[in-house]
Design an enzyme around this catalytic site. Structure first.
Site, PDB file in Angstrom:
ATOM      1  N   SER A 147       0.852  -1.202   0.000  1.00 48.99           N
ATOM      2  CA  SER A 147       0.000   0.000   0.000  1.00 48.99           C
ATOM      3  C   SER A 147       0.881   1.244   0.000  1.00 48.99           C
ATOM      4  CB  SER A 147      -0.894   0.032   1.234  1.00 48.99           C
ATOM      5  OG  SER A 147      -1.414   1.347   1.383  1.00 48.99           O
ATOM      6  N   ASP A 172      -6.545  -6.433   4.540  1.00 53.78           N
ATOM      7  CA  ASP A 172      -5.886  -5.126   4.553  1.00 53.78           C
ATOM      8  C   ASP A 172      -5.859  -4.525   5.956  1.00 53.78           C
ATOM      9  OD1 ASP A 172      -5.005  -2.563   3.926  1.00 53.78           O
ATOM     10  OD2 ASP A 172      -6.761  -2.026   2.720  1.00 53.78           O
ATOM     11  N   HIS A 216      -1.319  -1.266  -4.241  1.00 59.06           N
ATOM     12  CA  HIS A 216      -2.580  -0.960  -3.554  1.00 59.06           C
ATOM     13  C   HIS A 216      -2.671   0.548  -3.319  1.00 59.06           C
ATOM     14  CE1 HIS A 216      -5.983  -2.119  -0.925  1.00 59.06           C
ATOM     15  NE2 HIS A 216      -5.583  -1.135  -0.126  1.00 59.06           N
ATOM     16  N   MET A 252      -9.016   8.044   0.079  1.00 57.87           N
ATOM     17  CA  MET A 252      -9.854   8.420   1.246  1.00 57.87           C
ATOM     18  C   MET A 252     -10.390   9.824   1.068  1.00 57.87           C
ATOM     19  SD  MET A 252      -7.338   7.172   4.283  1.00 57.87           S
ATOM     20  CE  MET A 252      -6.605   5.538   4.286  1.00 57.87           C
ATOM     21  N   MET A 301     -12.196   4.326  -0.337  1.00 59.45           N
ATOM     22  CA  MET A 301     -12.821   4.571   0.980  1.00 59.45           C
ATOM     23  C   MET A 301     -13.525   5.916   0.893  1.00 59.45           C
ATOM     24  SD  MET A 301      -9.689   3.170   3.283  1.00 59.45           S
ATOM     25  CE  MET A 301      -8.564   3.244   1.905  1.00 59.45           C
ATOM     26  N   ASP A 348      -4.836   3.568  -1.732  1.00 60.93           N
ATOM     27  CA  ASP A 348      -5.868   3.876  -0.744  1.00 60.93           C
ATOM     28  C   ASP A 348      -6.422   5.273  -0.953  1.00 60.93           C
ATOM     29  OD1 ASP A 348      -6.046   1.552   0.983  1.00 60.93           O
ATOM     30  OD2 ASP A 348      -3.961   1.980   1.504  1.00 60.93           O
ATOM     31  N   HIS A 372      -8.504   0.953  -3.809  1.00 65.51           N
ATOM     32  CA  HIS A 372      -9.403   0.774  -2.666  1.00 65.51           C
ATOM     33  C   HIS A 372     -10.075   2.109  -2.373  1.00 65.51           C
ATOM     34  CE1 HIS A 372      -9.558  -0.275   1.954  1.00 65.51           C
ATOM     35  NE2 HIS A 372     -10.764  -0.148   1.425  1.00 65.51           N
ATOM     36  N   MET A 411     -11.376  -5.805   5.744  1.00 65.39           N
ATOM     37  CA  MET A 411     -10.577  -4.854   6.522  1.00 65.39           C
ATOM     38  C   MET A 411     -10.223  -5.506   7.849  1.00 65.39           C
ATOM     39  SD  MET A 411      -9.995  -2.196   4.769  1.00 65.39           S
ATOM     40  CE  MET A 411      -8.930  -1.523   6.030  1.00 65.39           C
TER      41      MET A 411
HETATM   42  C1  DX5 Z   1      -6.255   1.522   5.837  1.00 60.50           C
HETATM   43  C2  DX5 Z   1      -5.825   1.232   4.425  1.00 60.50           C
HETATM   44  C3  DX5 Z   1      -4.706   0.263   4.339  1.00 60.50           C
HETATM   45  C4  DX5 Z   1      -3.431   0.760   4.946  1.00 60.50           C
HETATM   46  C5  DX5 Z   1      -2.679  -0.420   5.462  1.00 60.50           C
HETATM   47  O1  DX5 Z   1      -7.353   2.365   5.825  1.00 60.50           O
HETATM   48  O2  DX5 Z   1      -6.894   0.706   3.678  1.00 60.50           O
HETATM   49  O3  DX5 Z   1      -4.479  -0.162   3.001  1.00 60.50           O
HETATM   50  O4  DX5 Z   1      -2.623   1.464   4.051  1.00 60.50           O
HETATM   51  O5  DX5 Z   1      -1.591   0.034   6.162  1.00 60.50           O
HETATM   52  P1  DX5 Z   1      -0.842  -0.848   7.256  1.00 60.50           P
HETATM   53  O6  DX5 Z   1      -0.279  -2.027   6.541  1.00 60.50           O
HETATM   54  O7  DX5 Z   1       0.187   0.100   7.762  1.00 60.50           O
HETATM   55  O8  DX5 Z   1      -1.858  -1.223   8.305  1.00 60.50           O
HETATM   56 ZN    ZN Z   2      -6.465  -0.309   1.643  1.00 54.34          ZN
END
Ligand code: DX5
Ligand code: ZN
Length: 215
Positions: free
Chosen positions: A7, A174, A32, A36, A67, A34, A65, A136
């Site tokens: 990620s 994840d 990956h 947000m 969010m 993320d 991903h 998650m």
């Molecule tokens: C959390 C994300 C993850 C995050 C994981 O909201 O969806 O993908 O980057 O990070 P680590 O591996 O540090 O928990």
């Molecule tokens: Zn993620």
């Protein structure tokens, strides 16, 4: 399958191309991303322009991903930014079946993510439409959180559902993943691990990625 998706939330945003090139040279299977929005989760990360920039230099497929609330409004945009897999949250979709079809019509992989409190059983009537399910293992929003142990049970229940229903969906997990957690997850039938801080916080991220594949 034992796949790994680093990620980039934990990458160095001052030198992102450096980290993407490391991923290109590594044994990683996906990048990956993320996304947000500060509404669905209490944090803002990055959007489609950054995903597109990553796509321009990445040799690995992008696992995006989302969010975000109302993900159906942005699927087209992330598709054009180079996503190979788009994951939407179960909790963010009123018409999940429609949103999944929208992703599949673009010819890319469609995936649904469950927050830690959302039961796997809610996927029963959509599991055959999915290419992947993302569980998650932390509450989404931040990297570097502690792995929630109940995820192992969820992975087992999900694997049973997939086998029972003859679904082709892969299982991705994840959040809070290190070697110890990762091995147990792979052994429980998980196909893809996402790891952020554990990879980028290590002294040799490419080697850490390689070691995940040996677990
Ligand atoms: C959390 C994300 C993850 C995050 C994981 O909201 O969806 O993908 O980057 O990070 P680590 O591996 O540090 O928990
Ligand atoms: Zn993620």
């Amino acid at each position: 399958m034992r796949l790994i998706a680093p990620s980039i939330l934990a990458a160095d945003f001052n030198n992102l191309s450096n980290d993407i090139e490391m991923i290109n040279r590594s044994e990683a299977d996906y990048v990956h991303c993320d996304v947000m929005d500060g509404v669905f989760v209490p944090n803002i990360s990055f959007g489609a322009p950054i995903v597109q920039a990553v796509h321009q230099i990445s040799k690995k497929p992008l696992d995006v991903h989302l969010m975000i609330v109302n993900p159906e409004k942005y699927i087209q945009e992330f598709y054009h930014s180079g996503a190979s897999i788009i994951t939407v949250h179960y909790e963010a979709c009123t018409h999940l079946h429609r949103t999944i079809q929208q992703i599949k019509e673009l010819g890319i992989k469609a995936s649904v993510c469950l927050n830690p409190h959302t039961p796997v059983a809610l996927l029963e009537d959509i599991i055959n439409d999915l290419d992947m399910v993302l569980l998650m293992s932390v509450n989404p929003g931040f990297g570097g959180q502690k792995f929630i142990e109940n995820t192992y049970n969820k992975a087992v229940v999900l694997k049973e559902m997939i086998l029972l229903r003859n679904s082709n969906a892969l299982i991705e997990v994840d959040g809070g993943i290190n070697f110890e957690v990762g091995k147990k997850l792979y052994d429980s039938g998980v196909d893809i691990l996402v790891a952020g801080s554990f990879v980028f916080g290590s002294t040799d991220p490419a080697e850490t990625i390689a070691q995940f594949k040996e677990l």
